[in-house]
Write a protein that holds these residues in place. Structure first.
Motif: not given
Length: 307
Positions: A185, A236, A239-240, A243-245, A247-248
């Motif tokens: 991500g 989670q 990444a938070r 300020d991103i996400e 994908s796993c």
């Protein structure tokens, strides 16, 4: 923390671990102590024990990424005034200090510039981000197991390919079983691996209130449950904070820690984060290890500098 206090007429002293904190308090540098729990040499719980045993003159406010209800209960029972969860805002710190009347006699110096020594070296950001994510994952695991999980200091390090290969070989020789899950991500990619030594499976089954079966299928299912909790919660939160996400990918069971981060054979040095969660009063543990691809280092550096 230093920035949150910079508007007030206070002198700030720093301690890298519990022993130096106690030394500072003994010479009068700790009217108020903001205490982390996960520290080398002497952790926060040990500091609270020593403060109470010696009746040292300090007011303790715990600041930690360990958000387990049991952690909060323990530190308050040991004499801490309050508990601030990481990450926090300046307003949170001010509110806690006002709540206990600790700012009533201090002069507001909000127009002054923050002191120069409040700057944080970039690698420290990685450890703090990992520390907060570790606490979120530990809390999820504690609730899942209905037990207190001991949290260490996250080990954040640059590793060469040879060093990582050697580390993985040692784990394989110890017979550890592993679940690996890829993530990607915002230009950041890597592998997250959960490992559990063979002697811990029966103890984990006991924590889960399951009848232990010495079969590969049963043990793999337990390991998958641990991986889903720890890897998911850690990534989670990590990444938070940026300020991103992420994908796993699909979790994969490995016979041993023998995989390396993606990128073929070209990479030479990268970043790793290793956390050993203590289970069942630290008689057993499971390890979470994140290894980032070499190409992730620059995007990670740019994102984390705003932390």
């Amino acid at each position: 923390m230093a920035k949150a206090l910079s508007h007030w007429n206070v002198d700030i002293s720093y301690a890298e671990h519990g022993l130096t904190a106690l030394e500072a308090i003994r010479i009068g540098k700790g009217d108020v102590l903001f205490l982390d729990l996960n520290m080398p040499i002497m952790d926060g719980y040990q500091v609270l024990e020593r403060i109470r045993a010696e009746d040292l003159p300090t007011m303790v406010i715990v600041v930690s990424g360990d958000i387990q209800p049991e952690a909060r209960r323990q530190v308050l029972a040991m004499g801490a005034l309050d508990f601030i969860q990481k990450p926090f805002s300046e307003e949170t710190v001010s509110e806690v200090l006002r709540r206990y009347g600790l700012l009533s006699e201090l002069q507001d110096e909000s127009d002054e510039l923050p002191p120069e020594d409040t700057a944080v070296i970039l690698p420290d950001y990685y450890q703090e981000i990992a520390n907060v994510a570790m606490g979120r994952a530990g809390d999820r695991l504690a609730r899942f197991l209905d037990a207190f999980v001991h949290l260490p200091v996250p080990v954040v390090a640059s590793v060469t390919r040879n060093e990582l290969e050697q580390q993985l070989k040692i784990s394989a020789d110890q017979g550890k079983r592993v679940v690996s899950q890829g993530f990607v991500g915002a230009g950041i990619a890597g592998e997250a691996m959960i490992s559990l030594p063979p002697e811990s499976f029966e103890s984990v089954a006991e924590l889960l209130k399951l009848h232990y079966e010495a079969t590969t299928e049963f043990e793999n299912e337990m390991l998958m449950d641990l991986a889903n909790i720890l890897i998911g919660a850690f990534l989670q939160s990590f990444a938070r904070q940026l300020d991103i996400e992420f994908s796993c990918g699909t979790p994969v069971l490995l016979p041993a820690m023998t995989s390396l981060p993606s990128g073929g054979e070209s990479w030479k040095e990268t970043l790793s984060i290793t956390i050993e969660y203590g289970l069942n009063e630290q008689r057993n543990s499971c390890e979470l290890m994140l290894v980032f691809s070499e190409e992730s280092l620059e995007p990670l550096r740019k994102l984390s500098k705003y932390f």
